[in-house]
Design a protein around this motif. Structure first.
Motif, PDB file in Angstrom:
ATOM      1  N   GLY A 199      36.646   2.574 -45.286  1.00 37.29           N
ATOM      2  CA  GLY A 199      37.645   1.636 -45.791  1.00 37.29           C
ATOM      3  C   GLY A 199      37.017   0.592 -46.689  1.00 37.29           C
ATOM      4  N   SER A 200      37.649  -0.570 -46.761  1.00 41.36           N
ATOM      5  CA  SER A 200      37.169  -1.650 -47.607  1.00 41.36           C
ATOM      6  C   SER A 200      36.414  -2.669 -46.769  1.00 41.36           C
ATOM      7  N   LEU A 201      35.406  -3.295 -47.378  1.00 42.24           N
ATOM      8  CA  LEU A 201      34.682  -4.395 -46.750  1.00 42.24           C
ATOM      9  C   LEU A 201      34.791  -5.602 -47.669  1.00 42.24           C
ATOM     10  N   LEU A 202      35.637  -6.554 -47.291  1.00 44.88           N
ATOM     11  CA  LEU A 202      35.779  -7.769 -48.078  1.00 44.88           C
ATOM     12  C   LEU A 202      34.613  -8.706 -47.782  1.00 44.88           C
ATOM     13  N   ILE A 203      34.176  -9.414 -48.802  1.00 47.50           N
ATOM     14  CA  ILE A 203      33.080 -10.365 -48.627  1.00 47.50           C
ATOM     15  C   ILE A 203      33.479 -11.709 -49.212  1.00 47.50           C
ATOM     16  N   ASN A 204      32.977 -12.767 -48.611  1.00 46.59           N
ATOM     17  CA  ASN A 204      33.144 -14.106 -49.168  1.00 46.59           C
ATOM     18  C   ASN A 204      31.863 -14.883 -48.929  1.00 46.59           C
ATOM     19  N   PRO A 205      31.254 -15.440 -49.986  1.00 47.29           N
ATOM     20  CA  PRO A 205      29.931 -16.051 -49.866  1.00 47.29           C
ATOM     21  C   PRO A 205      29.937 -17.521 -49.486  1.00 47.29           C
ATOM     22  N   GLY A 206      31.103 -18.154 -49.414  1.00 47.81           N
ATOM     23  CA  GLY A 206      31.117 -19.546 -49.004  1.00 47.81           C
ATOM     24  C   GLY A 206      31.756 -20.477 -49.997  1.00 47.81           C
ATOM     25  N   ILE A 236      33.876 -12.775 -56.362  1.00 43.51           N
ATOM     26  CA  ILE A 236      33.678 -11.713 -57.349  1.00 43.51           C
ATOM     27  C   ILE A 236      32.305 -11.851 -58.001  1.00 43.51           C
ATOM     28  N   GLY A 237      31.932 -13.072 -58.347  1.00 46.29           N
ATOM     29  CA  GLY A 237      30.604 -13.285 -58.902  1.00 46.29           C
ATOM     30  C   GLY A 237      29.519 -12.840 -57.948  1.00 46.29           C
ATOM     31  N   TYR A 238      29.702 -13.127 -56.665  1.00 47.91           N
ATOM     32  CA  TYR A 238      28.738 -12.735 -55.644  1.00 47.91           C
ATOM     33  C   TYR A 238      28.694 -11.217 -55.478  1.00 47.91           C
ATOM     34  N   LEU A 239      29.853 -10.578 -55.496  1.00 42.68           N
ATOM     35  CA  LEU A 239      29.907  -9.125 -55.370  1.00 42.68           C
ATOM     36  C   LEU A 239      29.170  -8.451 -56.515  1.00 42.68           C
ATOM     37  N   GLN A 240      29.459  -8.879 -57.741  1.00 43.78           N
ATOM     38  CA  GLN A 240      28.928  -8.185 -58.901  1.00 43.78           C
ATOM     39  C   GLN A 240      27.456  -8.507 -59.160  1.00 43.78           C
ATOM     40  N   ALA A 241      27.019  -9.700 -58.724  1.00 47.28           N
ATOM     41  CA  ALA A 241      25.625 -10.072 -58.950  1.00 47.28           C
ATOM     42  C   ALA A 241      24.716  -9.695 -57.799  1.00 47.28           C
ATOM     43  N   TYR A 242      25.269  -9.611 -56.586  1.00 50.76           N
ATOM     44  CA  TYR A 242      24.394  -9.316 -55.455  1.00 50.76           C
ATOM     45  C   TYR A 242      24.945  -8.258 -54.507  1.00 50.76           C
ATOM     46  N   ALA A 243      26.056  -8.551 -53.844  1.00 48.09           N
ATOM     47  CA  ALA A 243      26.486  -7.720 -52.716  1.00 48.09           C
ATOM     48  C   ALA A 243      26.745  -6.273 -53.120  1.00 48.09           C
ATOM     49  N   GLY A 244      27.317  -6.056 -54.307  1.00 47.53           N
ATOM     50  CA  GLY A 244      27.645  -4.701 -54.731  1.00 47.53           C
ATOM     51  C   GLY A 244      26.443  -3.836 -55.016  1.00 47.53           C
ATOM     52  N   ILE A 245      25.290  -4.490 -55.174  1.00 48.46           N
ATOM     53  CA  ILE A 245      24.058  -3.733 -55.433  1.00 48.46           C
ATOM     54  C   ILE A 245      22.965  -4.058 -54.417  1.00 48.46           C
ATOM     55  N   GLU A 289      23.292   1.943 -46.814  1.00 44.07           N
ATOM     56  CA  GLU A 289      24.147   2.677 -45.894  1.00 44.07           C
ATOM     57  C   GLU A 289      25.510   2.022 -45.742  1.00 44.07           C
ATOM     58  N   VAL A 290      25.578   0.705 -45.919  1.00 44.82           N
ATOM     59  CA  VAL A 290      26.868   0.009 -45.880  1.00 44.82           C
ATOM     60  C   VAL A 290      27.655   0.299 -47.152  1.00 44.82           C
ATOM     61  N   ARG A 291      26.983   0.214 -48.291  1.00 46.79           N
ATOM     62  CA  ARG A 291      27.652   0.485 -49.568  1.00 46.79           C
ATOM     63  C   ARG A 291      28.084   1.944 -49.689  1.00 46.79           C
ATOM     64  N   ARG A 320      29.390   3.704 -47.291  1.00 45.76           N
ATOM     65  CA  ARG A 320      30.541   4.002 -46.430  1.00 45.76           C
ATOM     66  C   ARG A 320      31.757   3.116 -46.718  1.00 45.76           C
ATOM     67  N   TYR A 321      31.525   1.977 -47.346  1.00 44.42           N
ATOM     68  CA  TYR A 321      32.620   1.040 -47.617  1.00 44.42           C
ATOM     69  C   TYR A 321      32.837   0.842 -49.116  1.00 44.42           C
ATOM     70  N   ASP A 322      34.095   0.678 -49.511  1.00 43.36           N
ATOM     71  CA  ASP A 322      34.379   0.088 -50.809  1.00 43.36           C
ATOM     72  C   ASP A 322      34.077  -1.402 -50.681  1.00 43.36           C
ATOM     73  N   MET A 323      33.146  -1.912 -51.471  1.00 39.04           N
ATOM     74  CA  MET A 323      32.805  -3.328 -51.429  1.00 39.04           C
ATOM     75  C   MET A 323      33.838  -4.087 -52.255  1.00 39.04           C
ATOM     76  N   VAL A 324      34.499  -5.065 -51.652  1.00 37.24           N
ATOM     77  CA  VAL A 324      35.640  -5.729 -52.290  1.00 37.24           C
ATOM     78  C   VAL A 324      35.490  -7.243 -52.206  1.00 37.24           C
ATOM     79  N   ALA A 325      35.878  -7.911 -53.269  1.00 37.91           N
ATOM     80  CA  ALA A 325      35.885  -9.371 -53.299  1.00 37.91           C
ATOM     81  C   ALA A 325      37.165  -9.866 -53.944  1.00 37.91           C
ATOM     82  N   VAL A 326      37.704 -10.930 -53.409  1.00 36.61           N
ATOM     83  CA  VAL A 326      38.827 -11.617 -54.025  1.00 36.61           C
ATOM     84  C   VAL A 326      38.461 -13.087 -54.141  1.00 36.61           C
ATOM     85  N   ASP A 327      38.574 -13.641 -55.337  1.00 34.93           N
ATOM     86  CA  ASP A 327      38.376 -15.075 -55.487  1.00 34.93           C
ATOM     87  C   ASP A 327      39.568 -15.787 -54.866  1.00 34.93           C
ATOM     88  N   PRO A 328      39.331 -16.674 -53.895  1.00 36.48           N
ATOM     89  CA  PRO A 328      40.464 -17.376 -53.292  1.00 36.48           C
ATOM     90  C   PRO A 328      41.249 -18.185 -54.320  1.00 36.48           C
TER      91      PRO A 328
END
Length: 531
Positions: free
Chosen positions: A115-122, A129-138, A143-145, A147-155
């Motif tokens: 499924g999806s794994l949403l992330i929020n850096p604080g 989104i900046g965090y996903l594209q600069a760090y978390a997505g790569i 093994e986590v990436r 199995r999961y779609d890595m997803v971010a939404v800017d609040p």
């Protein structure tokens, strides 16, 4: 509340330095003077509990829940972006929409997609989104990436999701140089005027939006995103302020809560004054660790091997006082000199990650011995997300907007700040005064608070992993203990070490426990400790 991802991660991956110390930047509180751990725990037990929302989706919200994202390629290769809508006002969905920016990187395989794994850096105010594209997505474990779609939404109100804007670059330069340790009535008036100008700028930019950027509303937005992604439950990793956002989601939607990791936890049951003073103590703990390490190094400008921690702090305070009287050159093209406020922010920025301590020692040496403030100014600029052109991200604007809406102001007058100074200076002789005055800003906010301190129990939720670092400056370890005590299904995972947050910062023990939970659904044993 303000929470920031680690400094070393920015230098290692170019990820955005995400706000984490915003309790000191935009303090907010119900005004309780409780400052001891025991009395704070007693107060927390008497605090109201966040109530879950009804399981059935209201008819007025059905169109939002039935959205299908239209993905398009964006940013680095492999990333996609889309825009979703949410009601500006959940109490009156007919009042209009707000646009939410979403990004993902699809699961790479092999293995069954989870499924999806949403992330929020604080933050609040950090761009997910900046965090996903600069760090978390790569940079997240492969093994986590896989199995999961890595997803971010800017609040809402942050970065790409209708960002709150308050001041332009030159105005922010002036604001960040404002003296936050006023010595007399004139300097106090100058500080209050700066807070008023900042608040008025935010109010003029988005008067309607400013009333609807609370953490509760952002958590409800995440449920719309979950539905749009086609997931029955929300899987989520939140750091720092992101733990408050994730815990709030669990409290509102316990039956839709999947695998949640809350790393560097906040305590939602505390008033803002309590949060501020406890965070002040957290930074003092981090500074003590830095001071002990500094005097063991040959390049420490604050003392030698026989210098005690208290004297190291006195030496730094003396340096700050000298800057207060005579700012020093920085070589900045905008003509900024290193003031006490900028130097204090630069030191604070380096407290988030022990990997930044060598850089801080070098910056302090240059400033104290060579009259060169460039290094400390660069640390301060990284904290505020100021780029080389003099432009600022909306981090600090969104940070204040969310904090001042989530809780009533910590102080309602300069006299209240002065009355609280002994408690803050006891919590941190080095930073206490500046942290106390920084907590005054929400008093001048153009919109009244809609939130209040609340316990979050999330009864019925699946196991939730709460992670705490014993010498975390921005989110003191006690907060992780408290949140784990509140959440009915929590498992407390402890990292015995320095720095802000623990996942992905070098502890195989921490990373293995969290990866196992995310991939297999098996949480660590409650109380597990790593070093």
């Amino acid at each position: 509340m303000h929470t920031r991802r680690t400094l070393h991660r920015r230098t290692r991956t170019a990820a955005t330095l995400l706000a984490a110390a915003a309790l000191l930047v935009s303090g907010c509180s119900s005004g309780s003077t409780t400052s001891t751990t025991g009395s704070a725990k007693s107060a927390a037990k008497e605090t109201a509990t966040l109530a879950a929302l009804p399981r059935a989706t209201p008819a007025a919200l059905t169109p939002y829940y039935e959205q299908k994202p239209k993905w398009r390629d964006c940013g680095a290769p492999g990333f996609q972006c889309a825009t979703l809508k949410a009601p500006l006002d959940y109490a009156d969905p007919s009042a209009g929409d707000i646009r939410l920016a979403v990004s993902r990187k699809k699961a790479t395989g092999p293995g069954e997609r989870l499924g999806s794994l949403l992330i929020n850096p604080g933050g609040p105010g950090g761009s997910a989104i900046g965090y996903l594209q600069a760090y978390a997505g790569i940079g997240y474990p492969a093994e986590v990436r896989a199995r999961y779609d890595m997803v971010a939404v800017d609040p809402r109100g942050v970065a790409r999701s209708e960002p709150v804007e308050c001041l332009d670059g030159p105005e922010m330069d002036t604001y960040t140089q404002t003296d936050v340790t006023p010595d007399d009535a004139k300097e106090t008036d100058t500080l209050v005027a700066a807070y008023r100008r900042f608040a008025e700028g935010c109010g003029a930019d988005a008067p309607k939006l400013l009333r609807h950027v609370s953490t509760v509303e952002a958590a409800r937005d995440m449920d719309i995103v979950r539905a749009a992604l086609g997931d029955e439950k929300l899987n989520y990793v939140g750091a720092s302020y992101g733990t408050f956002l994730g815990a709030t989601y669990a409290g509102l939607f316990p039956d839709r809560t999947g695998r949640l990791v809350l790393d560097g936890a906040l305590d939602p049951s505390l008033s803002a004054r309590q949060l501020n003073i406890e965070q002040t103590a957290g930074f003092d703990t981090a500074f003590t660790a830095f001071a002990k390490d500094c005097v063991r190094q040959s390049d420490c400008p604050l003392g030698g091997r026989n210098t005690g921690v208290e004297q190291v702090g006195e030496n730094l305070k003396e340096f700050f006082a000298e800057l207060d009287a005579r700012p020093i050159p920085t070589g900045d093209t905008a003509g900024r000199r290193l003031t006490e406020s900028l130097a204090t922010t630069g030191v604070i920025a380096a407290m988030y990650d022990e990997g930044a301590w060598p850089r801080l020692r070098a910056a302090l040496t240059a400033a104290m011995k060579k009259n060169d403030g460039a290094g400390l100014l660069a640390l301060s600029d990284s904290y505020y997300e100021r780029d080389a052109k003099g432009d600022y991200a909306n981090l600090m604007f969104a940070n204040a907007a969310v904090n001042c809406l989530d809780l009533p102001p910590a102080f309602t007058s300069p006299d209240q700040v002065r009355g609280a100074l002994p408690d803050f200076e006891k919590a941190s002789p080095v930073f206490g005064e500046s942290f106390a005055w920084a907590a005054l800003n929400c008093e001048y906010w153009p919109v009244g608070a809609t939130g209040k301190p609340q316990r979050i129990e999330a009864k019925g939720a699946a196991p939730i992993v709460v992670v705490g670092t014993t010498r975390d400056p921005a989110t003191p370890y006690r907060w992780a203990e408290s949140l784990a005590d509140q959440l009915s299904s929590a498992r407390l995972l402890t990292y015995e070490g320095d720095g802000h947050t623990a996942y992905g910062r070098g502890s195989d023990c921490i990373d293995s426990a969290i990866n196992t939970y995310l991939l297999r659904g098996t949480p660590p044993t409650n109380g597990k400790r790593c070093s």
